[in-house]
Design a protein around this motif. Structure first.
Motif, mmCIF file in Angstrom:
data_model
loop_
_atom_site.group_PDB
_atom_site.id
_atom_site.type_symbol
_atom_site.label_atom_id
_atom_site.label_comp_id
_atom_site.label_asym_id
_atom_site.label_seq_id
_atom_site.Cartn_x
_atom_site.Cartn_y
_atom_site.Cartn_z
ATOM 1 N N SER A 84 0.839 -1.191 0.000
ATOM 2 C CA SER A 84 0.000 0.000 0.000
ATOM 3 C C SER A 84 0.880 1.248 0.000
ATOM 4 C CB SER A 84 -0.906 -0.006 1.219
ATOM 5 O OG SER A 84 -1.675 1.179 1.272
ATOM 6 N N MET A 85 0.621 2.152 -0.928
ATOM 7 C CA MET A 85 1.356 3.408 -1.036
ATOM 8 C C MET A 85 0.360 4.552 -1.160
ATOM 9 S SD MET A 85 4.502 2.359 -0.946
ATOM 10 C CE MET A 85 5.285 3.938 -1.270
ATOM 11 N N VAL A 86 0.682 5.684 -0.522
ATOM 12 C CA VAL A 86 -0.170 6.873 -0.611
ATOM 13 C C VAL A 86 0.695 8.040 -1.090
ATOM 14 C CG1 VAL A 86 -1.668 8.495 0.612
ATOM 15 C CG2 VAL A 86 -1.664 6.067 1.247
ATOM 16 N N TYR A 87 0.245 8.694 -2.149
ATOM 17 C CA TYR A 87 0.956 9.850 -2.691
ATOM 18 C C TYR A 87 0.078 11.089 -2.520
ATOM 19 C CZ TYR A 87 3.641 6.118 -4.856
ATOM 20 O OH TYR A 87 4.392 4.989 -5.060
ATOM 21 N N GLU A 88 0.719 12.210 -2.229
ATOM 22 C CA GLU A 88 -0.001 13.476 -2.054
ATOM 23 C C GLU A 88 0.609 14.535 -2.954
ATOM 24 O OE1 GLU A 88 -0.480 14.626 2.070
ATOM 25 O OE2 GLU A 88 -0.206 12.548 2.726
ATOM 26 N N GLY A 89 -0.234 15.404 -3.465
ATOM 27 C CA GLY A 89 0.277 16.449 -4.334
ATOM 28 C C GLY A 89 -0.770 17.500 -4.620
ATOM 29 N N TYR A 90 -0.418 18.369 -5.557
ATOM 30 C CA TYR A 90 -1.286 19.488 -5.932
ATOM 31 C C TYR A 90 -1.571 19.447 -7.424
ATOM 32 C CZ TYR A 90 0.160 21.318 -1.382
ATOM 33 O OH TYR A 90 0.405 21.467 -0.040
ATOM 34 N N GLY A 91 -2.837 19.653 -7.768
ATOM 35 C CA GLY A 91 -3.220 19.806 -9.153
ATOM 36 C C GLY A 91 -3.157 21.279 -9.542
ATOM 37 N N PRO A 92 -3.721 21.646 -10.689
ATOM 38 C CA PRO A 92 -3.743 23.048 -11.106
ATOM 39 C C PRO A 92 -4.369 23.944 -10.035
ATOM 40 C CG PRO A 92 -4.466 21.624 -12.895
ATOM 41 C CD PRO A 92 -4.343 20.751 -11.684
ATOM 42 N N ASN A 93 -3.788 25.120 -9.841
ATOM 43 C CA ASN A 93 -4.288 26.121 -8.894
ATOM 44 C C ASN A 93 -4.332 25.595 -7.454
ATOM 45 O OD1 ASN A 93 -5.187 28.802 -8.467
ATOM 46 N ND2 ASN A 93 -7.307 28.112 -8.295
ATOM 47 N N GLY A 94 -3.457 24.645 -7.145
ATOM 48 C CA GLY A 94 -3.337 24.176 -5.770
ATOM 49 C C GLY A 94 -4.404 23.222 -5.295
ATOM 50 N N VAL A 95 -5.139 22.587 -6.211
ATOM 51 C CA VAL A 95 -6.118 21.580 -5.808
ATOM 52 C C VAL A 95 -5.386 20.440 -5.095
ATOM 53 C CG1 VAL A 95 -7.786 19.872 -6.597
ATOM 54 C CG2 VAL A 95 -7.724 22.115 -7.674
ATOM 55 N N ALA A 96 -5.846 20.079 -3.899
ATOM 56 C CA ALA A 96 -5.214 19.018 -3.119
ATOM 57 C C ALA A 96 -5.659 17.652 -3.644
ATOM 58 C CB ALA A 96 -5.580 19.163 -1.647
ATOM 59 N N VAL A 97 -4.683 16.734 -3.809
ATOM 60 C CA VAL A 97 -4.970 15.412 -4.364
ATOM 61 C C VAL A 97 -4.266 14.338 -3.524
ATOM 62 C CG1 VAL A 97 -4.872 13.924 -6.402
ATOM 63 C CG2 VAL A 97 -5.094 16.400 -6.695
#
Length: 243
Positions: A84-97
């Motif tokens: 199990s792996m969890v990745y976090e990041g930002y889409g366009p305009n700082g959308v949290a993903v």
């Protein structure tokens, strides 16, 4: 009880992506395999497996397929070792993903996820960079076939639900993650048709997009992530426009 109406607006329906492309069977099967290896093949003593079997049936996975996956995992015939792996990041305009994966090759999966973020106007972040904007909740979706709202509210409270929202086609109930199984079982026993019951990442704040290019890139980011074999779930705080 107040409703999580915003969550209805942003929750992507997997039927439009995974099921249409024939991937939902594979993704649920992988979850079942990991669950059986961790806690055993008997759904009577493995409540998570019981929930996954219900999820598979709700997505029209044939019983034979479910039984085959359970037996394969229980017998040790599956040589793949999923992590199990969890990745976090930002889409366009700082959308949290947040991207939840089950993978047998961390380097491949991490590279693919990073590529999608980079390609579609976002960037992959470090662990914890966006998860503080989300909280885990059990989410049960009921089919609304002319249900009475007051009766549903009463039954939800009886079965351990914390909150619910009522719309034309579905009823969405939230609860503590530890209460999810009991809530699903209780509502099923009362005769409701449960469409899904899963622990979800619910955002506490939301981001809107107005730029057409950003909207296009955000849609492409989500579509590519959800279409990846190793990706099980994608959560975000984009307040998607109503269709």
């Amino acid at each position: 009880m107040s409703g999580h109406s915003k969550w209805n607006n942003i929750k992507r329906k997997k039927e439009a992506t995974d099921a249409a492309k024939g991937k939902i069977f594979t993704k649920i099967g992988r979850e079942i395999m990991v669950c059986v290896k961790e806690s055993g093949p008997d759904p009577n003593s493995n409540s998570k497996l019981r929930d996954l079997i219900a999820k598979a049936k709700a997505n029209n996975v044939p019983n034979d397929n479910i039984d085959r996956v359970i037996k394969k995992a229980a017998g040790g015939d599956d040589k793949n070792s999923y992590e199990s792996m969890v990745y976090e990041g930002y889409g366009p305009n700082g959308v949290a993903v947040i991207v939840e994966c089950l993978t047998d090759n961390k380097n491949r999966t991490a590279g693919d996820v990073r590529h999608y973020f980079d390609k579609f106007g976002g960037n992959l972040g470090t662990s914890g960079c966006v998860s503080f904007m989300f909280s885990q909740k059990g989410v049960v979706i009921l089919e609304n076939t002319g249900l009475d709202e007051d009766t549903v509210m009463e039954d939800c409270m009886d079965c351990g639900g914390d909150d619910f929202s009522f719309d034309e086609d579905t009823v969405e109930i939230t609860c503590a993650p530890s209460d999810l199984h009991a809530l699903r079982e209780g509502l099923t026993a009362k005769g409701y048709k449960v469409l899904s019951a899963e622990v979800e990442q619910i955002p506490s704040t939301y981001t809107t997009l107005t730029d057409e290019d950003q909207i296009k890139k955000m849609n492409l980011l989500l579509e590519n992530l959800e279409d990846h074999d190793d990706v099980q779930n994608v959560y975000h705080n984009w307040e998607m426009p109503e269709e």
